[in-house]
Design a protein around this motif. Structure first.
Motif, PDB file in Angstrom:
ATOM      1  N   MET A 393      19.081  -7.303   6.865  1.00 37.49           N
ATOM      2  CA  MET A 393      18.632  -6.256   5.806  1.00 37.49           C
ATOM      3  C   MET A 393      17.153  -6.965   5.461  1.00 37.49           C
ATOM      4  SD  MET A 393      22.238  -5.954   3.749  1.00 37.49           S
ATOM      5  CE  MET A 393      22.142  -7.814   2.965  1.00 37.49           C
ATOM      6  N   PHE A 394      16.215  -6.148   5.410  1.00 36.00           N
ATOM      7  CA  PHE A 394      14.660  -6.657   4.826  1.00 36.00           C
ATOM      8  C   PHE A 394      14.584  -5.888   3.567  1.00 36.00           C
ATOM      9  CE2 PHE A 394      14.684  -6.869   9.540  1.00 36.00           C
ATOM     10  CZ  PHE A 394      14.096  -8.341   9.934  1.00 36.00           C
ATOM     11  N   PRO A 395      14.360  -6.753   2.577  1.00 37.07           N
ATOM     12  CA  PRO A 395      14.082  -6.242   1.226  1.00 37.07           C
ATOM     13  C   PRO A 395      12.797  -5.647   1.110  1.00 37.07           C
ATOM     14  CG  PRO A 395      13.901  -8.540   1.320  1.00 37.07           C
ATOM     15  CD  PRO A 395      14.453  -8.088   2.328  1.00 37.07           C
ATOM     16  N   GLY A 396      12.468  -4.760   0.030  1.00 35.25           N
ATOM     17  CA  GLY A 396      11.273  -4.187  -0.081  1.00 35.25           C
ATOM     18  C   GLY A 396      10.520  -4.735  -1.338  1.00 35.25           C
ATOM     19  N   GLU A 397       9.650  -3.841  -2.014  1.00 36.56           N
ATOM     20  CA  GLU A 397       8.891  -4.083  -3.275  1.00 36.56           C
ATOM     21  C   GLU A 397       9.780  -4.594  -4.480  1.00 36.56           C
ATOM     22  OE1 GLU A 397       6.563  -1.490  -0.768  1.00 36.56           O
ATOM     23  OE2 GLU A 397       8.419  -1.549  -1.535  1.00 36.56           O
ATOM     24  N   GLY A 398       9.305  -5.491  -5.130  1.00 36.25           N
ATOM     25  CA  GLY A 398      10.220  -6.296  -6.159  1.00 36.25           C
ATOM     26  C   GLY A 398      10.839  -7.316  -5.982  1.00 36.25           C
ATOM     27  N   ALA A 399      10.828  -7.735  -4.473  1.00 41.88           N
ATOM     28  CA  ALA A 399      11.760  -8.912  -4.137  1.00 41.88           C
ATOM     29  C   ALA A 399      10.831 -10.342  -4.182  1.00 41.88           C
ATOM     30  CB  ALA A 399      12.323  -8.664  -3.032  1.00 41.88           C
ATOM     31  N   ARG A 459      -1.367  -3.861  -4.459  1.00 42.70           N
ATOM     32  CA  ARG A 459      -0.283  -3.515  -3.717  1.00 42.70           C
ATOM     33  C   ARG A 459      -0.262  -3.713  -2.319  1.00 42.70           C
ATOM     34  NH1 ARG A 459       4.515  -2.861  -5.231  1.00 42.70           N
ATOM     35  NH2 ARG A 459       4.741  -4.174  -3.772  1.00 42.70           N
ATOM     36  N   CYS A 460      -1.314  -3.604  -1.890  1.00 48.61           N
ATOM     37  CA  CYS A 460      -1.541  -4.012  -0.257  1.00 48.61           C
ATOM     38  C   CYS A 460      -1.136  -5.442  -0.219  1.00 48.61           C
ATOM     39  CB  CYS A 460      -3.003  -3.890   0.171  1.00 48.61           C
ATOM     40  SG  CYS A 460      -3.175  -4.284   1.879  1.00 48.61           S
ATOM     41  N   LEU A 461      -1.614  -6.354  -0.945  1.00 52.96           N
ATOM     42  CA  LEU A 461      -1.317  -7.787  -0.913  1.00 52.96           C
ATOM     43  C   LEU A 461       0.277  -8.148  -0.995  1.00 52.96           C
ATOM     44  CD1 LEU A 461      -4.225  -9.623  -2.484  1.00 52.96           C
ATOM     45  CD2 LEU A 461      -3.903  -9.311  -0.245  1.00 52.96           C
ATOM     46  N   VAL A 462       0.903  -7.455  -1.954  1.00 48.56           N
ATOM     47  CA  VAL A 462       2.160  -7.437  -1.958  1.00 48.56           C
ATOM     48  C   VAL A 462       2.863  -7.014  -0.860  1.00 48.56           C
ATOM     49  CG1 VAL A 462       4.278  -6.753  -3.249  1.00 48.56           C
ATOM     50  CG2 VAL A 462       2.200  -7.519  -4.413  1.00 48.56           C
ATOM     51  N   ASP A 463       2.519  -6.037  -0.169  1.00 43.39           N
ATOM     52  CA  ASP A 463       3.335  -5.418   0.976  1.00 43.39           C
ATOM     53  C   ASP A 463       3.161  -6.528   2.050  1.00 43.39           C
ATOM     54  OD1 ASP A 463       3.983  -3.173  -0.327  1.00 43.39           O
ATOM     55  OD2 ASP A 463       2.845  -1.757   0.762  1.00 43.39           O
ATOM     56  N   VAL A 464       1.813  -6.801   2.314  1.00 42.34           N
ATOM     57  CA  VAL A 464       1.545  -7.840   3.388  1.00 42.34           C
ATOM     58  C   VAL A 464       2.206  -9.165   3.171  1.00 42.34           C
ATOM     59  CG1 VAL A 464      -0.359  -9.015   4.522  1.00 42.34           C
ATOM     60  CG2 VAL A 464      -0.739  -6.709   3.875  1.00 42.34           C
ATOM     61  N   VAL A 492       8.896  -1.670   2.206  1.00 39.09           N
ATOM     62  CA  VAL A 492       7.968  -2.449   3.284  1.00 39.09           C
ATOM     63  C   VAL A 492       8.998  -3.119   4.349  1.00 39.09           C
ATOM     64  CG1 VAL A 492       7.783  -4.552   2.098  1.00 39.09           C
ATOM     65  CG2 VAL A 492       6.107  -3.896   3.686  1.00 39.09           C
ATOM     66  N   GLY A 493      10.274  -3.358   4.092  1.00 37.85           N
ATOM     67  CA  GLY A 493      11.222  -4.208   4.713  1.00 37.85           C
ATOM     68  C   GLY A 493      11.398  -3.079   5.880  1.00 37.85           C
ATOM     69  N   GLU A 494      11.311  -1.670   5.763  1.00 36.77           N
ATOM     70  CA  GLU A 494      11.459  -0.800   6.946  1.00 36.77           C
ATOM     71  C   GLU A 494      10.424  -1.295   7.975  1.00 36.77           C
ATOM     72  OE1 GLU A 494      12.582   3.516   6.054  1.00 36.77           O
ATOM     73  OE2 GLU A 494      11.584   2.976   4.504  1.00 36.77           O
ATOM     74  N   TYR A 495       9.421  -1.550   7.711  1.00 36.80           N
ATOM     75  CA  TYR A 495       8.184  -1.894   8.529  1.00 36.80           C
ATOM     76  C   TYR A 495       8.441  -3.088   9.352  1.00 36.80           C
ATOM     77  CZ  TYR A 495       5.650   1.955   6.376  1.00 36.80           C
ATOM     78  OH  TYR A 495       5.118   3.258   5.939  1.00 36.80           O
ATOM     79  N   GLY A 517      -0.289   0.060   1.955  1.00 39.81           N
ATOM     80  CA  GLY A 517      -0.602  -0.344   0.740  1.00 39.81           C
ATOM     81  C   GLY A 517      -1.626   0.113   0.048  1.00 39.81           C
ATOM     82  N   HIS A 518      -2.696   0.463   0.776  1.00 37.26           N
ATOM     83  CA  HIS A 518      -3.787   1.270   0.184  1.00 37.26           C
ATOM     84  C   HIS A 518      -3.176   2.535  -0.304  1.00 37.26           C
ATOM     85  CE1 HIS A 518      -6.589  -1.736   1.254  1.00 37.26           C
ATOM     86  NE2 HIS A 518      -6.738  -1.380   2.378  1.00 37.26           N
ATOM     87  N   LEU A 519      -2.446   3.354   0.391  1.00 38.56           N
ATOM     88  CA  LEU A 519      -1.645   4.580   0.221  1.00 38.56           C
ATOM     89  C   LEU A 519      -0.985   4.793  -1.204  1.00 38.56           C
ATOM     90  CD1 LEU A 519      -1.183   6.248   3.602  1.00 38.56           C
ATOM     91  CD2 LEU A 519      -2.794   6.968   2.178  1.00 38.56           C
ATOM     92  N   MET A 520      -0.135   3.628  -1.263  1.00 41.43           N
ATOM     93  CA  MET A 520       0.584   3.653  -2.539  1.00 41.43           C
ATOM     94  C   MET A 520      -0.273   3.451  -3.785  1.00 41.43           C
ATOM     95  SD  MET A 520       4.001   3.432  -1.543  1.00 41.43           S
ATOM     96  CE  MET A 520       4.802   2.414  -2.857  1.00 41.43           C
TER      97      MET A 520
END
Length: 686
Positions: A393-399, A459-464, A492-495, A517-520
């Motif tokens: 299970m890969f978490p996303g933003e906020g983790a 947002r891009c840095l958080v995702d990356v 982002v865990g989906e990626y 991240g740019h699109l977000m």
């Protein structure tokens, strides 16, 4: 006895079937044979095993002997001039020597080729320099009489094969039956063999374990070998008992030997310490083995800060006993290397149904952890599967949390290598070293505000940073043998899940995450041509759950560029996706990323009722230790029935196997009592 099949009785008790039964029980496929040479049986078995190893017939050997006298409580009638002692004491080499006493016992040693044992960093107790056997032949006064010439020949042959100076032998574990003829012939034979190689006098102690435990017949030789190995290990020559005055007829004062009548500190400067062991069988089969101290073990590396002690057993009672034994071991071994002990328990023990795991840093910490409760940790039900599958299970933003994974970057090479690879790929795209964002305390400081001023979206840095941390953590788990059978991602865990499943390469995955991240940050932003058109998408090699629908992700969707670049709807069915995942993977879910949000979600009431096991990989927030959390997670997975590749777990460390507590068998008596003897006596009143 009338109810037992005679054939089953024979194969269960006859000596011819002893070794083959052990091979059957332990699935041993090398030479398996019973050696019979009367009193020298077990030392001859050691010699035969050494030859099998040197000839390449096997890579490991068990050699020894057994003598169980029935009935267990018994005596003997002393006969003047016989071989048995008149008072139940064996006085080997003493002036008052008058015979031996019988005993029962079993002894077995494990043998390997030295180069193999050194390569595998085994716990070495001693090295057999050489072994030799021969027979008296017919040149002696009688069949049961010993031969000076042939005993001297077998000792000399062993010395020659060992290629050592006889003057370096500090102890001889003699056959030592305490008979007038046997003792005198043995000392004369030893003196002849040594005199041909050294003129020194009184430098080598001689003793016999028969003064302690009696004559174990077929097991006597291996008992002497074990005693000699222990003497080397403890650097102490034990006394030969009941020898107040040595027998003057042995002429020890002119020989290389003296009787060790008290415990002697083995402080000889001639290193390594060496000992010889003799065993002579009635009928003339003679054996002699020369052993020496093992070479010093290679130093262990420092390795990771947290260790994982694992225990397993076939029953709760045995598991409790194993925990108590391990606690006792820590109490009596203050200087034990915890890392080596953990490694020994991991790679040197089979995994059974009932399990416990203890993450610790020091021996004191382990001792306290065990002392708090011998039922510490999760005890797994033996009814479960022994090889349960795992879903990631890969978490996303906020983790994300500041400094996430710093400890893992410092202590786990697989994690660090994956992060470094990602940073190299991203440097040309972002214009910065991502490690300065992830680990500002380790690299040149680089703040998020400075990155924003440089044109990088936060947002891009958080995702990356999330993607890179999760990707590196997945690489670490796979090095430890934890390979997912399915995966699900949130945000982002989906990626990360898709990259792990081979939907796109690491380079393309990082590009997509940057674009995401740019699109977000700016939904009106024009999509990057490379991210949407040049990315090569493949059907997933690993089953993926679609977090939007809660169902399995179709291969056509995974191969559609729009699926990865279109913003996700606000309402997704992630909880339903977890249930889909758990139902297909035997309910072991591993959160691969920072925090424990997905673990908490999976462990919700619905999940708990369905038996879902969810395990986090990293600490919750910034207060805990990621290094401890990932080790504890490995223990939790193992306790849940997941197979861990312990060799991969220790791949980047230099570990030694050490002598550690073995399996605590629940021993049961199977002796058939004499019912008539136990029946109460009845009185008759007349």
């Amino acid at each position: 006895m009338r109810d037992v099949d005679p054939f089953q009785l024979m194969v269960g008790n006859d000596r011819d079937f002893l070794c083959t039964r052990v091979s059957y029980k332990l699935n041993l496929t090398g030479p398996s044979l019973t050696v019979q040479a009367a009193c020298s049986t077990s030392l001859v078995a050691v010699h035969v095993a050494c030859q099998a190893l040197l000839n390449g017939e096997c890579d490991m050997a068990l050699a020894g002997g057994a003598c169980v006298r029935v009935p267990h409580t018994a005596g003997y009638v002393y006969q003047p001039g016989g071989v048995m002692s008149p008072d139940g004491h064996c006085r080997a080499f003493a002036k008052a020597a008058s015979g031996m006493v019988p005993g029962s016992g079993v002894g077995v040693v494990v043998l390997r080729r030295l180069e193999d044992a050194l390569r595998d960093r085994d716990a070495l107790l001693a090295v057999i320099r050489a072994s030799a056997i021969n027979n008296d032949g017919g040149a002696k006064v009688g069949y049961a009489a010993p031969s000076v010439e042939r005993q001297a020949a077998v000792v000399g042959e062993a010395l020659d094969l060992a290629a050592v100076d006889a003057g370096t032998i500090g102890y001889i574990e003699a056959h030592g039956t305490a008979t007038a003829l046997g003792d005198s012939i043995e000392i004369e034979a030893l003196t002849r063999a040594f005199r041909m190689r050294t003129a020194r006098v009184g430098f080598c102690a001689v003793g016999s374990v028969k003064t302690n435990i009696g004559h174990l017949d077929a097991a006597g030789g291996v008992a002497g070998l074990i005693k000699s190995v222990l003497a080397l290990q403890h650097q102490t020559i034990p006394p030969s008992l009941h020898c107040d005055v040595p027998n003057p007829a042995l002429a020890l004062q002119d020989s290389p030997f003296f009787v060790a009548r008290s415990a002697l500190r083995w402080t000889d400067d001639r290193r390594p310490r060496r000992a010889g062991i003799s065993s002579f069988g009635v009928g003339g089969t003679n054996a002699h083995v020369i052993v020496e101290e093992p070479p010093p073990s290679s130093a262990s590396s420092d390795g990771r800060p947290w260790r994982l002690l694992v225990l397993s057993a076939r029953s709760p009672a045995s598991l409790d006993a194993a925990a108590r034994n391990l606690h006792r071991y820590f109490v009596t071994h203050d200087g034990v290397n915890v890392a080596d002990l953990a490694y020994t328990l991991q790679v040197g023990r089979r995994s059974f149904g009932y399990r416990r795991a203890y993450p610790c840093q020091t021996a004191a910490g382990a001792r306290e952890l065990l002392a708090m409760s011998f039922t510490n940790g999760l005890v797994r039900d033996a009814a479960g599967s022994d090889e349960r599958s795992v879903a990631f299970m890969f978490p996303g933003e906020g983790a994300e949390v500041p400094g996430m994974g710093t400890e893992l970057y410092l202590t786990e090479p697989a994690f660090r290598h994956a992060v470094d690879e990602c940073a190299r790929v991203l440097e040309g795209r972002l214009g910065i070293d991502l490690r300065t964002v992830l680990y500002p305390t380790l690299h040149a400081p680089c703040s998020m505000a400075a990155d924003v001023e440089a044109g990088l979206d936060p947002r891009c840095l958080v995702d990356v940073t999330l993607f890179v941390t999760e990707y590196a953590l997945a690489a670490l788990w796979q090095e430890w043998g934890v390979t997912p059978h399915a995966a699900i991602g949130h945000g982002v865990g989906e990626y990360t899940a898709a990259c792990l499943a081979g939907v796109f390469s690491l380079e393309d995955g990082l590009a997509l995450v940057v674009e995401r991240g740019h699109l977000m940050m700016d939904p009106a932003r024009e999509r990057s041509g490379r991210a949407t058109e040049e990315t090569r998408l493949q059907p997933p090699r690993l089953p993926l759950v679609d977090a939007i629908t809660g169902a399995w992700l179709a291969g056509t969707d995974a191969s559609d560029p729009d699926y990865w670049t279109t913003p996700r709807p606000s309402a997704i069915r992630f909880s339903e996706g977890l249930r889909t995942l758990a139902g297909a993977t035997d309910s072991v879910l591993l959160e691969v990323g920072p925090g424990r949000s997905l673990t908490a979600l999976a462990s919700h009431a619905d999940g708990a009722r369905s038996g879902i096991v969810a395990v986090p990989s990293m600490a919750a927030g910034t207060d805990g230790s990621d290094a401890k959390a990932v080790i504890a997670a490995a223990g939790a997975l193992w306790m849940a029935g997941v197979t861990i590749d312990w060799s991969g777990f220790s791949r980047h460390e230099r570990r030694n196997r050490i002598v550690a507590p073995t399996y605590p068998f629940e021993r049961q008596p199977y002796w058939i009592e004499d019912v008539a003897a136990r029946a109460p006596q009845r009185s008759v009143v007349g």
